[in-house]
Design a protein around this motif. Sequence first.
Motif, PDB file in Angstrom:
ATOM      1  N   MET A 134       4.925  42.365  22.979  1.00  0.00           N
ATOM      2  CA  MET A 134       4.998  42.973  24.320  1.00  0.00           C
ATOM      3  C   MET A 134       3.785  43.876  24.556  1.00  0.00           C
ATOM      4  O   MET A 134       3.129  43.801  25.607  1.00  0.00           O
ATOM      5  N   GLY A 135       3.481  44.729  23.579  1.00  0.00           N
ATOM      6  CA  GLY A 135       2.349  45.654  23.738  1.00  0.00           C
ATOM      7  C   GLY A 135       1.016  44.921  23.834  1.00  0.00           C
ATOM      8  O   GLY A 135       0.144  45.279  24.632  1.00  0.00           O
ATOM      9  N   TYR A 136       0.866  43.859  23.036  1.00  0.00           N
ATOM     10  CA  TYR A 136      -0.392  43.113  23.067  1.00  0.00           C
ATOM     11  C   TYR A 136      -0.536  42.375  24.401  1.00  0.00           C
ATOM     12  O   TYR A 136      -1.645  42.223  24.921  1.00  0.00           O
ATOM     13  N   ALA A 137       0.588  41.906  24.958  1.00  0.00           N
ATOM     14  CA  ALA A 137       0.517  41.233  26.272  1.00  0.00           C
ATOM     15  C   ALA A 137       0.062  42.231  27.335  1.00  0.00           C
ATOM     16  O   ALA A 137      -0.761  41.907  28.201  1.00  0.00           O
ATOM     17  N   LEU A 138       0.582  43.454  27.260  1.00  0.00           N
ATOM     18  CA  LEU A 138       0.156  44.493  28.217  1.00  0.00           C
ATOM     19  C   LEU A 138      -1.339  44.762  28.081  1.00  0.00           C
ATOM     20  O   LEU A 138      -2.054  44.924  29.078  1.00  0.00           O
ATOM     21  N   ALA A 139      -1.807  44.804  26.839  1.00  0.00           N
ATOM     22  CA  ALA A 139      -3.234  45.077  26.602  1.00  0.00           C
ATOM     23  C   ALA A 139      -4.086  43.923  27.115  1.00  0.00           C
ATOM     24  O   ALA A 139      -5.122  44.135  27.765  1.00  0.00           O
ATOM     25  N   GLU A 140      -3.630  42.694  26.853  1.00  0.00           N
ATOM     26  CA  GLU A 140      -4.420  41.529  27.270  1.00  0.00           C
ATOM     27  C   GLU A 140      -4.556  41.461  28.792  1.00  0.00           C
ATOM     28  O   GLU A 140      -5.648  41.262  29.327  1.00  0.00           O
ATOM     29  N   VAL A 141      -3.434  41.674  29.475  1.00  0.00           N
ATOM     30  CA  VAL A 141      -3.457  41.587  30.942  1.00  0.00           C
ATOM     31  C   VAL A 141      -4.333  42.706  31.509  1.00  0.00           C
ATOM     32  O   VAL A 141      -5.136  42.483  32.425  1.00  0.00           O
ATOM     33  N   ALA A 142      -4.198  43.917  30.949  1.00  0.00           N
ATOM     34  CA  ALA A 142      -4.991  45.054  31.461  1.00  0.00           C
ATOM     35  C   ALA A 142      -6.483  44.791  31.284  1.00  0.00           C
ATOM     36  O   ALA A 142      -7.287  45.043  32.198  1.00  0.00           O
TER      37      ALA A 142
END
Length: 401
Positions: free
Chosen positions: A220-228
Amino acid sequence: MTGKTIVLGIGGGIACYKIADLASKITQNGADVHAVLTHSATKFIAPLTFQALTHNPALSSLWSEENNLESGKSAGMPHIALADGADLILIAPATADLLARLAGGLGDDLLTTLVLATRAPVAIAPAMNPTMLAHPATQKNLETLRALGYRIIEPDEGRMACEHIGSGRLPETAELLAHIEAILFPNLDLAGKTVVITAGPTRESLDPVRYLTNRSSGKMGYALAEVAARRGAKVTLVSGPTNVQTPQKVEKIGVETALQMLEATQNAFQSADIMIAAAAPADFRARCIEPQKIKRGACKTAEISLIANPDIVAQCAANKRAGQIVVGFAAETQNLMKEARKKLNSKNLDAIVANDVTQAGAGFDVETNRVTWITAQTAQEWPLATKTEVAARIWDEILKF
Ligand code: PMT
Protein backbone atom coordinates in the motif's frame (compact mmCIF):
# COMPACT_ATOMS: atom_id res chain seq x y z
CA MET A 1 -5.67 8.03 -27.85
CA THR A 2 -6.23 9.50 -31.29
CA GLY A 3 -2.96 10.74 -32.75
CA LYS A 4 -0.85 8.44 -30.56
CA THR A 5 1.26 5.65 -32.01
CA ILE A 6 1.75 2.68 -29.73
CA VAL A 7 4.06 -0.22 -30.44
CA LEU A 8 3.07 -3.41 -28.65
CA GLY A 9 6.15 -5.60 -28.24
CA ILE A 10 4.94 -9.13 -27.60
CA GLY A 11 7.20 -11.75 -26.05
CA GLY A 12 6.84 -15.51 -26.23
CA GLY A 13 4.86 -16.29 -23.10
CA ILE A 14 1.43 -17.86 -22.75
CA ALA A 15 0.10 -14.53 -21.43
CA CYS A 16 0.47 -13.03 -24.92
CA TYR A 17 -3.14 -13.99 -25.66
CA LYS A 18 -4.16 -11.18 -23.26
CA ILE A 19 -2.42 -8.63 -25.48
CA ALA A 20 -4.91 -9.28 -28.27
CA ASP A 21 -7.60 -7.78 -26.01
CA LEU A 22 -5.36 -4.83 -25.17
CA ALA A 23 -4.54 -4.28 -28.87
CA SER A 24 -8.24 -4.23 -29.66
CA LYS A 25 -9.09 -1.79 -26.85
CA ILE A 26 -6.38 0.75 -27.65
CA THR A 27 -7.15 0.57 -31.36
CA GLN A 28 -10.81 1.28 -30.56
CA ASN A 29 -9.56 4.18 -28.41
CA GLY A 30 -8.10 5.74 -31.55
CA ALA A 31 -4.43 4.80 -31.20
CA ASP A 32 -2.36 3.75 -34.21
CA VAL A 33 -1.20 0.36 -32.93
CA HIS A 34 1.69 -1.69 -34.31
CA ALA A 35 2.30 -5.18 -33.00
CA VAL A 36 5.86 -6.49 -33.03
CA LEU A 37 6.18 -10.13 -32.04
CA THR A 38 9.30 -12.04 -31.10
CA HIS A 39 9.86 -15.29 -32.95
CA SER A 40 8.72 -17.22 -29.83
CA ALA A 41 5.55 -15.12 -29.56
CA THR A 42 4.52 -16.26 -33.04
CA LYS A 43 4.46 -19.83 -31.67
CA PHE A 44 1.79 -18.80 -29.15
CA ILE A 45 -0.32 -16.44 -31.25
CA ALA A 46 -0.56 -15.67 -34.94
CA PRO A 47 0.59 -12.23 -36.15
CA LEU A 48 -2.58 -12.23 -38.23
CA THR A 49 -4.62 -11.85 -35.03
CA PHE A 50 -2.94 -8.50 -34.34
CA GLN A 51 -3.06 -7.48 -37.98
CA ALA A 52 -6.84 -7.96 -37.93
CA LEU A 53 -7.29 -6.12 -34.62
CA THR A 54 -4.96 -3.16 -35.29
CA HIS A 55 -5.41 -2.81 -39.10
CA ASN A 56 -1.62 -2.55 -39.37
CA PRO A 57 0.90 -5.20 -40.46
CA ALA A 58 2.05 -7.23 -37.45
CA LEU A 59 5.81 -7.54 -37.65
CA SER A 60 8.11 -10.23 -36.38
CA SER A 61 11.28 -9.93 -38.40
CA LEU A 62 13.98 -7.37 -39.04
CA TRP A 63 13.76 -8.24 -42.70
CA SER A 64 10.87 -6.59 -44.46
CA GLU A 65 10.27 -9.30 -47.07
CA GLU A 66 9.48 -11.72 -44.22
CA ASN A 67 7.01 -9.19 -42.81
CA ASN A 68 5.02 -8.99 -46.06
CA LEU A 69 5.32 -5.22 -46.11
CA GLU A 70 4.04 -3.88 -49.36
CA SER A 71 5.98 -0.65 -49.67
CA GLY A 72 6.41 2.70 -48.01
CA LYS A 73 9.04 4.27 -45.79
CA SER A 74 9.29 1.25 -43.52
CA ALA A 75 10.28 -0.99 -46.41
CA GLY A 76 13.67 -2.43 -45.56
CA MET A 77 13.95 -0.66 -42.18
CA PRO A 78 10.80 -1.25 -40.14
CA HIS A 79 12.70 -0.77 -36.87
CA ILE A 80 13.70 2.80 -37.70
CA ALA A 81 10.27 3.88 -38.95
CA LEU A 82 8.52 2.42 -35.91
CA ALA A 83 11.18 3.63 -33.46
CA ASP A 84 10.88 7.20 -34.78
CA GLY A 85 7.10 7.24 -34.94
CA ALA A 86 6.24 5.65 -31.61
CA ASP A 87 4.84 7.62 -28.68
CA LEU A 88 5.18 4.53 -26.49
CA ILE A 89 6.58 1.03 -26.70
CA LEU A 90 4.86 -1.42 -24.34
CA ILE A 91 6.52 -4.81 -24.06
CA ALA A 92 4.14 -7.43 -22.68
CA PRO A 93 4.51 -10.17 -21.77
CA ALA A 94 8.26 -9.77 -21.26
CA THR A 95 9.81 -13.20 -20.76
CA ALA A 96 13.02 -13.84 -18.79
CA ASP A 97 14.89 -14.27 -22.06
CA LEU A 98 13.54 -11.03 -23.50
CA LEU A 99 14.42 -9.13 -20.30
CA ALA A 100 17.96 -10.51 -20.49
CA ARG A 101 18.34 -9.44 -24.11
CA LEU A 102 16.96 -5.95 -23.39
CA ALA A 103 19.16 -5.55 -20.29
CA GLY A 104 22.19 -6.65 -22.32
CA GLY A 105 21.45 -4.08 -25.02
CA LEU A 106 21.12 -6.77 -27.71
CA GLY A 107 19.54 -6.01 -31.05
CA ASP A 108 19.12 -9.56 -32.29
CA ASP A 109 15.51 -9.28 -33.46
CA LEU A 110 13.09 -6.57 -34.56
CA LEU A 111 11.74 -5.84 -31.07
CA THR A 112 15.08 -5.45 -29.28
CA THR A 113 16.46 -3.40 -32.18
CA LEU A 114 13.42 -1.16 -32.04
CA VAL A 115 13.97 -0.53 -28.33
CA LEU A 116 17.60 0.44 -28.97
CA ALA A 117 16.58 2.78 -31.78
CA THR A 118 13.74 4.65 -30.07
CA ARG A 119 13.52 7.79 -27.98
CA ALA A 120 9.95 6.96 -26.96
CA PRO A 121 9.18 5.82 -23.40
CA VAL A 122 9.43 2.05 -22.99
CA ALA A 123 7.25 0.17 -20.51
CA ILE A 124 7.93 -3.47 -19.75
CA ALA A 125 5.48 -5.91 -18.17
CA PRO A 126 7.34 -9.06 -17.10
CA ALA A 127 5.28 -12.25 -16.94
CA MET A 128 6.67 -15.70 -16.23
CA ASN A 129 6.80 -18.58 -13.80
CA PRO A 130 7.39 -17.28 -10.22
CA THR A 131 10.70 -19.14 -9.80
CA MET A 132 12.05 -17.68 -13.04
CA LEU A 133 10.93 -14.22 -11.93
CA ALA A 134 12.60 -14.60 -8.53
CA HIS A 135 15.86 -15.88 -10.06
CA PRO A 136 18.71 -13.48 -9.19
CA ALA A 137 19.63 -13.17 -12.89
CA THR A 138 16.08 -12.01 -13.78
CA GLN A 139 15.98 -9.65 -10.81
CA LYS A 140 19.37 -8.21 -11.79
CA ASN A 141 18.13 -7.68 -15.36
CA LEU A 142 15.05 -5.87 -14.03
CA GLU A 143 17.27 -3.62 -11.89
CA THR A 144 19.40 -2.83 -14.97
CA LEU A 145 16.29 -2.01 -17.02
CA ARG A 146 14.96 0.27 -14.26
CA ALA A 147 18.32 2.04 -14.09
CA LEU A 148 18.16 2.52 -17.89
CA GLY A 149 14.91 4.42 -17.37
CA TYR A 150 12.46 1.78 -18.60
CA ARG A 151 9.23 1.64 -16.67
CA ILE A 152 8.63 -1.79 -15.16
CA ILE A 153 4.99 -2.77 -14.65
CA GLU A 154 4.94 -5.06 -11.64
CA PRO A 155 3.45 -8.51 -12.27
CA ASP A 156 0.39 -9.67 -10.37
CA GLU A 157 0.25 -12.60 -8.00
CA GLY A 158 -1.97 -15.64 -8.43
CA ARG A 159 -2.33 -18.98 -10.20
CA MET A 160 -0.17 -19.30 -13.30
CA ALA A 161 -0.75 -21.27 -16.50
CA CYS A 162 2.04 -23.60 -15.25
CA GLU A 163 -0.16 -24.18 -12.16
CA HIS A 164 2.35 -22.56 -9.82
CA ILE A 165 1.00 -19.89 -7.50
CA GLY A 166 3.02 -16.75 -6.94
CA SER A 167 4.17 -13.53 -8.53
CA GLY A 168 4.53 -13.45 -12.31
CA ARG A 169 1.06 -13.03 -13.83
CA LEU A 170 0.59 -10.42 -16.53
CA PRO A 171 -1.70 -7.68 -15.12
CA GLU A 172 -5.21 -7.54 -16.57
CA THR A 173 -6.02 -5.32 -19.57
CA ALA A 174 -7.53 -2.55 -17.39
CA GLU A 175 -4.31 -2.16 -15.43
CA LEU A 176 -2.14 -2.19 -18.56
CA LEU A 177 -4.46 0.44 -20.04
CA ALA A 178 -4.04 2.60 -16.91
CA HIS A 179 -0.25 2.43 -17.29
CA ILE A 180 -0.48 3.36 -20.98
CA GLU A 181 -2.71 6.34 -20.19
CA ALA A 182 -0.43 7.47 -17.37
CA ILE A 183 2.58 7.46 -19.71
CA LEU A 184 0.85 9.08 -22.68
CA PHE A 185 -1.00 11.70 -20.63
CA PRO A 186 1.10 12.35 -17.52
CA ASN A 187 -0.82 14.09 -14.80
CA LEU A 188 1.62 16.28 -12.90
CA ASP A 189 -0.83 17.64 -10.34
CA LEU A 190 1.58 16.87 -7.45
CA ALA A 191 4.50 18.74 -9.04
CA GLY A 192 6.15 21.04 -6.49
CA LYS A 193 4.90 18.98 -3.53
CA THR A 194 7.30 17.22 -1.18
CA VAL A 195 5.81 14.14 0.44
CA VAL A 196 6.89 11.57 3.00
CA ILE A 197 5.28 8.15 3.14
CA THR A 198 5.83 5.40 5.67
CA ALA A 199 5.41 1.80 4.53
CA GLY A 200 5.81 -1.78 5.62
CA PRO A 201 6.24 -3.41 9.00
CA THR A 202 8.93 -2.82 11.58
CA ARG A 203 11.04 -5.49 13.23
CA GLU A 204 11.62 -5.32 16.95
CA SER A 205 14.42 -7.60 18.11
CA LEU A 206 13.97 -9.95 21.06
CA ASP A 207 17.43 -11.51 20.87
CA PRO A 208 20.06 -11.85 18.08
CA VAL A 209 17.87 -14.30 16.11
CA ARG A 210 14.24 -13.39 16.85
CA TYR A 211 12.00 -10.40 16.35
CA LEU A 212 8.41 -9.18 16.64
CA THR A 213 6.76 -8.03 13.43
CA ASN A 214 3.41 -8.09 11.53
CA ARG A 215 1.89 -8.99 8.17
CA SER A 216 2.41 -5.69 6.35
CA SER A 217 4.03 -6.22 2.94
CA GLY A 218 4.57 -2.53 2.17
CA LYS A 219 2.44 -2.75 -1.02
CA MET A 220 0.00 0.00 0.00
CA GLY A 221 2.75 2.46 0.97
CA TYR A 222 4.81 1.71 -2.13
CA ALA A 223 1.74 2.23 -4.35
CA LEU A 224 1.23 5.65 -2.74
CA ALA A 225 4.88 6.50 -3.38
CA GLU A 226 4.76 5.30 -6.98
CA VAL A 227 1.64 7.28 -7.85
CA ALA A 228 2.96 10.43 -6.13
CA ALA A 229 6.28 10.25 -7.99
CA ARG A 230 4.50 9.66 -11.29
CA ARG A 231 2.33 12.72 -10.64
CA GLY A 232 5.38 14.91 -10.07
CA ALA A 233 5.91 14.92 -6.29
CA LYS A 234 9.31 14.70 -4.62
CA VAL A 235 8.87 11.51 -2.60
CA THR A 236 10.67 10.14 0.44
CA LEU A 237 9.58 6.62 1.35
CA VAL A 238 10.52 5.50 4.86
CA SER A 239 10.17 1.75 4.71
CA GLY A 240 10.50 -1.17 7.04
CA PRO A 241 11.79 -4.47 5.59
CA THR A 242 9.78 -5.48 2.48
CA ASN A 243 10.28 -7.34 -0.80
CA VAL A 244 8.64 -4.62 -2.88
CA GLN A 245 10.70 -2.86 -5.56
CA THR A 246 11.37 0.80 -4.91
CA PRO A 247 9.40 2.79 -7.50
CA GLN A 248 11.27 4.99 -9.94
CA LYS A 249 12.13 8.54 -8.81
CA VAL A 250 11.46 7.71 -5.15
CA GLU A 251 14.05 8.23 -2.42
CA LYS A 252 13.79 5.23 -0.10
CA ILE A 253 15.12 5.24 3.45
CA GLY A 254 15.21 1.67 4.71
CA VAL A 255 14.70 1.18 8.46
CA GLU A 256 14.16 -1.79 10.71
CA THR A 257 12.67 -0.63 14.01
CA ALA A 258 9.91 1.82 14.92
CA LEU A 259 12.48 4.05 16.64
CA GLN A 260 14.49 4.23 13.40
CA MET A 261 11.27 4.89 11.45
CA LEU A 262 10.42 7.72 13.84
CA GLU A 263 13.79 9.41 13.38
CA ALA A 264 13.83 9.12 9.57
CA THR A 265 10.19 10.23 9.25
CA GLN A 266 10.56 13.23 11.56
CA ASN A 267 13.62 14.39 9.58
CA ALA A 268 11.82 14.06 6.25
CA PHE A 269 8.61 15.60 7.62
CA GLN A 270 10.37 18.91 8.40
CA SER A 271 10.54 19.82 4.72
CA ALA A 272 7.41 17.94 3.59
CA ASP A 273 4.05 19.33 2.53
CA ILE A 274 2.22 16.03 3.00
CA MET A 275 2.77 12.90 5.09
CA ILE A 276 0.93 9.60 4.66
CA ALA A 277 1.47 6.91 7.29
CA ALA A 278 0.71 3.60 5.56
CA ALA A 279 3.25 1.66 7.63
CA ALA A 280 2.32 -0.78 10.34
CA PRO A 281 4.96 0.07 12.95
CA ALA A 282 5.02 -2.28 15.92
CA ASP A 283 3.18 -0.69 18.84
CA PHE A 284 5.54 -2.40 21.29
CA ARG A 285 9.19 -3.43 21.49
CA ALA A 286 11.08 -5.63 23.94
CA ARG A 287 11.93 -3.86 27.20
CA CYS A 288 15.40 -5.27 26.83
CA ILE A 289 16.94 -7.10 23.86
CA GLU A 290 18.72 -10.21 25.13
CA PRO A 291 22.36 -10.10 24.01
CA GLN A 292 22.43 -13.91 23.48
CA LYS A 293 19.86 -16.28 21.96
CA ILE A 294 17.17 -17.03 24.54
CA LYS A 295 17.43 -20.73 25.46
CA ARG A 296 14.38 -22.89 25.69
CA GLY A 297 15.91 -25.15 28.38
CA ALA A 298 13.27 -26.92 30.41
CA CYS A 299 10.84 -23.95 30.34
CA LYS A 300 7.22 -24.75 29.55
CA THR A 301 6.24 -21.09 29.28
CA ALA A 302 8.08 -17.84 28.64
CA GLU A 303 7.23 -14.18 29.05
CA ILE A 304 8.42 -11.20 27.09
CA SER A 305 8.27 -7.81 28.71
CA LEU A 306 7.29 -5.09 26.22
CA ILE A 307 7.24 -1.31 26.28
CA ALA A 308 5.28 0.99 23.98
CA ASN A 309 6.91 2.40 20.87
CA PRO A 310 6.36 6.06 20.06
CA ASP A 311 3.43 6.85 17.78
CA ILE A 312 5.23 8.12 14.67
CA VAL A 313 2.34 9.72 12.81
CA ALA A 314 0.93 11.28 16.00
CA GLN A 315 4.30 12.82 16.88
CA CYS A 316 4.67 14.32 13.41
CA ALA A 317 1.06 15.57 13.34
CA ALA A 318 1.41 17.10 16.81
CA ASN A 319 4.10 19.43 15.45
CA LYS A 320 2.72 20.13 11.99
CA ARG A 321 3.11 23.61 10.56
CA ALA A 322 0.20 25.51 9.05
CA GLY A 323 -0.44 24.01 5.61
CA GLN A 324 1.17 20.64 6.32
CA ILE A 325 -1.24 17.73 5.75
CA VAL A 326 -0.99 14.44 7.65
CA VAL A 327 -2.99 11.37 6.63
CA GLY A 328 -2.97 8.12 8.58
CA PHE A 329 -4.32 4.63 8.03
CA ALA A 330 -6.38 2.57 10.46
CA ALA A 331 -6.06 -1.20 10.29
CA GLU A 332 -9.04 -2.54 12.20
CA THR A 333 -10.58 -5.94 12.87
CA GLN A 334 -13.79 -4.60 14.49
CA ASN A 335 -15.75 -1.32 14.94
CA LEU A 336 -14.01 0.11 11.85
CA MET A 337 -15.62 3.56 11.76
CA LYS A 338 -15.59 4.17 15.51
CA GLU A 339 -11.94 3.15 15.95
CA ALA A 340 -10.83 5.04 12.83
CA ARG A 341 -12.55 8.26 13.92
CA LYS A 342 -10.95 7.91 17.35
CA LYS A 343 -7.52 7.71 15.68
CA LEU A 344 -8.31 10.62 13.34
CA ASN A 345 -8.92 12.85 16.35
CA SER A 346 -6.40 11.53 18.89
CA LYS A 347 -3.54 11.64 16.35
CA ASN A 348 -4.48 15.12 15.03
CA LEU A 349 -4.83 13.84 11.45
CA ASP A 350 -6.40 15.62 8.49
CA ALA A 351 -7.80 12.34 7.16
CA ILE A 352 -7.62 8.65 7.88
CA VAL A 353 -7.91 5.70 5.49
CA ALA A 354 -9.74 2.95 7.31
CA ASN A 355 -9.35 -0.66 6.22
CA ASP A 356 -11.11 -3.63 7.75
CA VAL A 357 -8.20 -6.06 7.50
CA THR A 358 -10.45 -9.08 8.05
CA GLN A 359 -12.14 -8.60 4.65
CA ALA A 360 -11.07 -10.67 1.65
CA GLY A 361 -8.90 -8.65 -0.73
CA ALA A 362 -8.29 -5.88 1.82
CA GLY A 363 -5.44 -4.89 4.12
CA PHE A 364 -2.26 -6.87 4.59
CA ASP A 365 -0.22 -8.47 1.84
CA VAL A 366 -2.77 -8.48 -1.00
CA GLU A 367 -2.79 -6.55 -4.28
CA THR A 368 -6.14 -4.87 -3.59
CA ASN A 369 -7.74 -2.87 -0.79
CA ARG A 370 -11.20 -1.77 0.25
CA VAL A 371 -11.08 1.41 2.30
CA THR A 372 -13.17 4.19 3.77
CA TRP A 373 -11.80 7.72 3.39
CA ILE A 374 -12.64 9.67 6.55
CA THR A 375 -12.18 13.36 7.37
CA ALA A 376 -13.80 15.51 10.04
CA GLN A 377 -16.60 16.26 7.55
CA THR A 378 -17.01 13.11 5.43
CA ALA A 379 -16.79 9.34 5.24
CA GLN A 380 -16.66 7.78 1.78
CA GLU A 381 -16.69 4.03 1.30
CA TRP A 382 -14.67 3.14 -1.77
CA PRO A 383 -15.12 -0.13 -3.71
CA LEU A 384 -12.51 -2.88 -3.85
CA ALA A 385 -9.69 -1.70 -6.13
CA THR A 386 -6.01 -2.34 -6.74
CA LYS A 387 -3.70 -0.63 -4.27
CA THR A 388 -2.48 1.58 -7.13
CA GLU A 389 -6.05 2.71 -7.82
CA VAL A 390 -6.69 3.32 -4.11
CA ALA A 391 -3.45 5.30 -3.93
CA ALA A 392 -4.47 7.47 -6.90
CA ARG A 393 -7.80 8.22 -5.25
CA ILE A 394 -6.16 9.12 -1.94
CA TRP A 395 -3.93 11.63 -3.74
CA ASP A 396 -6.97 13.04 -5.58
CA GLU A 397 -8.68 13.62 -2.21
CA ILE A 398 -5.59 15.14 -0.59
CA LEU A 399 -5.35 17.66 -3.43
CA LYS A 400 -8.83 18.88 -2.49
CA PHE A 401 -7.67 20.10 0.99
O1 PMT B 1 1.59 -3.11 3.73
P1 PMT B 1 0.41 -3.84 3.09
O2 PMT B 1 0.56 -5.32 3.13
O3 PMT B 1 0.09 -3.30 1.71
O4 PMT B 1 -0.89 -3.57 3.97
C1 PMT B 1 -1.43 -2.28 4.05
C2 PMT B 1 -1.78 -1.93 5.49
C3 PMT B 1 -2.92 -2.82 5.98
C4 PMT B 1 -0.56 -2.09 6.40
C5 PMT B 1 -2.21 -0.41 5.46
O5 PMT B 1 -3.27 -0.29 4.60
C6 PMT B 1 -2.57 0.07 6.86
O6 PMT B 1 -3.68 -0.06 7.32
N1 PMT B 1 -1.56 0.67 7.56
C7 PMT B 1 -1.69 1.07 8.97
C8 PMT B 1 -1.35 -0.11 9.85
C9 PMT B 1 -1.41 0.26 11.31
O7 PMT B 1 -0.41 0.26 11.99
O8 PMT B 1 -2.62 0.65 11.69
P2 PMT B 1 -2.97 1.23 13.18
O9 PMT B 1 -4.43 1.38 13.14
O10 PMT B 1 -2.35 0.35 14.20
O11 PMT B 1 -2.24 2.63 13.23
C10 PMT B 1 -2.91 3.86 12.93
C11 PMT B 1 -1.94 4.81 12.26
O12 PMT B 1 -0.85 5.09 13.16
C12 PMT B 1 -1.31 4.29 11.00
O13 PMT B 1 -1.23 5.35 10.09
C13 PMT B 1 0.09 3.86 11.44
O14 PMT B 1 1.05 3.99 10.39
C14 PMT B 1 0.38 4.83 12.54
N2 PMT B 1 1.28 4.33 13.59
C15 PMT B 1 0.95 3.23 14.33
C16 PMT B 1 1.80 2.82 15.34
C17 PMT B 1 3.01 3.53 15.56
N3 PMT B 1 3.86 3.16 16.51
N4 PMT B 1 3.28 4.61 14.82
C18 PMT B 1 2.46 5.01 13.84
O15 PMT B 1 2.75 5.99 13.13
